[in-house]
Design a protein around this motif. Structure first.
Motif, short mmCIF file in Angstrom:
data_model
loop_
_atom_site.label_atom_id
_atom_site.label_comp_id
_atom_site.label_asym_id
_atom_site.label_seq_id
_atom_site.Cartn_x
_atom_site.Cartn_y
_atom_site.Cartn_z
N GLU A 1 0.77 -1.15 -0.04
CA GLU A 1 -0.08 -0.01 0.18
C GLU A 1 0.68 1.20 -0.07
N ALA B 1 3.22 7.48 1.53
CA ALA B 1 3.30 9.08 1.43
C ALA B 1 4.39 9.09 0.02
N ASP C 1 1.85 14.05 0.14
CA ASP C 1 0.54 13.26 0.33
C ASP C 1 0.86 12.29 1.05
N TYR C 2 -0.15 11.76 1.82
CA TYR C 2 -0.41 10.65 2.75
C TYR C 2 -1.40 9.99 2.75
N VAL C 3 -1.33 8.71 3.29
CA VAL C 3 -2.50 7.65 3.41
C VAL C 3 -3.01 8.13 4.50
N ASP C 4 -4.15 8.28 4.66
CA ASP C 4 -5.05 8.71 5.98
C ASP C 4 -4.58 8.28 6.97
N SER C 5 -4.33 7.03 7.29
CA SER C 5 -3.74 6.38 8.37
C SER C 5 -2.50 6.81 8.89
N LYS D 1 -1.31 10.07 8.44
CA LYS D 1 -1.37 11.82 8.50
C LYS D 1 -1.44 12.04 9.94
#
Length: 118
Positions: A46, A49, A59-63, A65
């Protein structure tokens, strides 16, 4: 062709911190983006960032941030992932990647293991 080498993985307790590094073997001036991905046991790889080399936008994956920070040095040859407030679910092999355009991620490092104990 860029070569990528990760370092900095290890074992840490939940709530702790680690900093991963990704060293590129050549000048990264023409790189569009570099990023971090991870793959936990039994799961698909997955996105974590990425950072754009020309603008520095991230940008980052929500988990992750608010916990992880991606950055690069001024010389442009090393990328970092500062990981704070680590959780057991962050346990995975972490890979850095690079691409020269908005197409797919083409260049990958060998990975570094991160284990977060509860």
């Amino acid at each position: 062709q860029v070569q990528l080498v990760e370092s900095g993985g290890g074992l840490v307790q939940a709530g702790g911190s680690l900093r991963l590094s990704c060293a590129a073997s050549e000048n990264t001036g023409n790189i569009y983006q570099t990023g971090w991905f991870r793959q936990a046991p039994g799961k698909e790889r997955e996105f974590v960032a990425h950072i754009a080399w020309s603008t520095g936008s991230t940008d980052y994956v929500d988990s992750v941030k608010g916990r992880f920070t991606i950055s690069r040095d001024n010389a442009g040859n090393t990328m970092y992932l500062q990981m704070n407030s680590l959780k057991p679910e962050d346990t995975a092999d972490y890979y850095c990647a690079a691409r020269y355009s908005a197409s797919g991620w083409k260049y990958w490092g060998q990975g570094t293991q991160v284990t977060v104990s509860s």
